[in-house]
Design a protein around this motif. Structure first.
Motif, mmCIF file in Angstrom:
data_model
loop_
_atom_site.group_PDB
_atom_site.id
_atom_site.type_symbol
_atom_site.label_atom_id
_atom_site.label_comp_id
_atom_site.label_asym_id
_atom_site.label_seq_id
_atom_site.Cartn_x
_atom_site.Cartn_y
_atom_site.Cartn_z
ATOM 1 N N UNK A 10 0.821 -1.213 0.000
ATOM 2 C CA UNK A 10 0.000 0.000 0.000
ATOM 3 C C UNK A 10 0.855 1.264 0.000
ATOM 4 N N UNK A 11 1.901 1.309 0.827
ATOM 5 C CA UNK A 11 2.716 2.526 0.928
ATOM 6 C C UNK A 11 3.383 2.878 -0.408
ATOM 7 N N UNK A 16 3.436 6.744 -5.082
ATOM 8 C CA UNK A 16 3.149 7.081 -6.474
ATOM 9 C C UNK A 16 1.990 8.090 -6.556
ATOM 10 N N UNK A 17 0.984 7.885 -5.722
ATOM 11 C CA UNK A 17 -0.160 8.811 -5.681
ATOM 12 C C UNK A 17 0.323 10.221 -5.343
ATOM 13 N N UNK A 18 1.164 10.332 -4.353
ATOM 14 C CA UNK A 18 1.709 11.629 -3.946
ATOM 15 C C UNK A 18 2.432 12.306 -5.110
ATOM 16 N N UNK A 23 2.236 16.580 -9.380
ATOM 17 C CA UNK A 23 2.367 17.064 -10.764
ATOM 18 C C UNK A 23 1.212 17.990 -11.128
ATOM 19 N N UNK A 24 0.047 17.718 -10.570
ATOM 20 C CA UNK A 24 -1.105 18.596 -10.774
ATOM 21 C C UNK A 24 -2.072 18.178 -11.862
ATOM 22 N N UNK A 25 -1.623 17.423 -12.846
ATOM 23 C CA UNK A 25 -2.497 17.062 -13.966
ATOM 24 C C UNK A 25 -3.692 16.209 -13.534
ATOM 25 N N UNK A 26 -3.445 15.231 -12.713
ATOM 26 C CA UNK A 26 -4.534 14.345 -12.286
ATOM 27 C C UNK A 26 -5.559 15.129 -11.485
#
Length: 170
Positions: A10-11, A16-18, A23-26
């Motif tokens: 999970x971590x 990767x989520x962070x 990046x801002x695009x998502x």
């Protein structure tokens, strides 16, 4: 924590989520998609005052996002229509669903046993949210939102007409 099979810990997903959020695009894409779905819901609510449009949007877990759009004829049978954006397949769909699992099972059986195959019928009701499903827009063009809204609207109205026609003969 949900009991799901993961390819990595999970971590690592959270790391990767962070990175992706930073990046801002998502974040901007998701915000834009949710605003479009809110506008789509308002469009249906304003254009079809005789239909029930859910007050809330189900935002999901980046799996699906939807709202309900229900004509009186289906509401009386405890059925609802959901206009759904499926994140994994990146498409808009329309689903017929029941107000509860008992209603869903009853109508799923009716459609399944009738041999009616105009739309997809899930193989089971277990874990399914729909009775029947229809792809409205396979690869949405978000550069022309008016056209996208028209495609969704026309497909949804045709789906409802077909469902009402089927049910009137049962």
């Amino acid at each position: 924590m949900p009991d799901i099979v993961k390819a990595k810990p999970f971590h690592e997903y959270m790391n990767e989520y962070r990175k992706q959020v930073a990046k801002g695009d998502i974040k901007e894409a998701y915000r834009g998609l949710m605003e479009y779905i809110m506008d789509l819901r308002s469009h249906f609510q304003n254009k079809y005052p005789d239909y029930f449009v859910s007050g809330n949007i189900y935002y999901g877990y980046m799996d699906m996002t939807y709202f309900s759009f229900i004509p009186e004829s289906l509401k009386q049978q405890k059925l609802k229509v959901a206009i759904v954006f499926v994140h994994d397949t990146f498409r808009f769909e329309v689903w017929l669903a029941g107000y509860n699992k008992q209603v869903q099972a009853k109508y799923w059986k009716l459609f399944k046993e009738s041999g009616w195959n105009k739309y997809r019928i899930p193989s089971t009701t277990k874990g399914a949210d729909s009775i029947i499903e229809c792809t409205l827009v396979e690869n949405p063009d978000f550069s022309d939102l008016d056209s996208l809204t028209r495609q969704i609207e026309e497909g949804t109205l045709e789906f409802i007409k077909d469902v009402e026609g089927f049910l009137s003969k049962q």
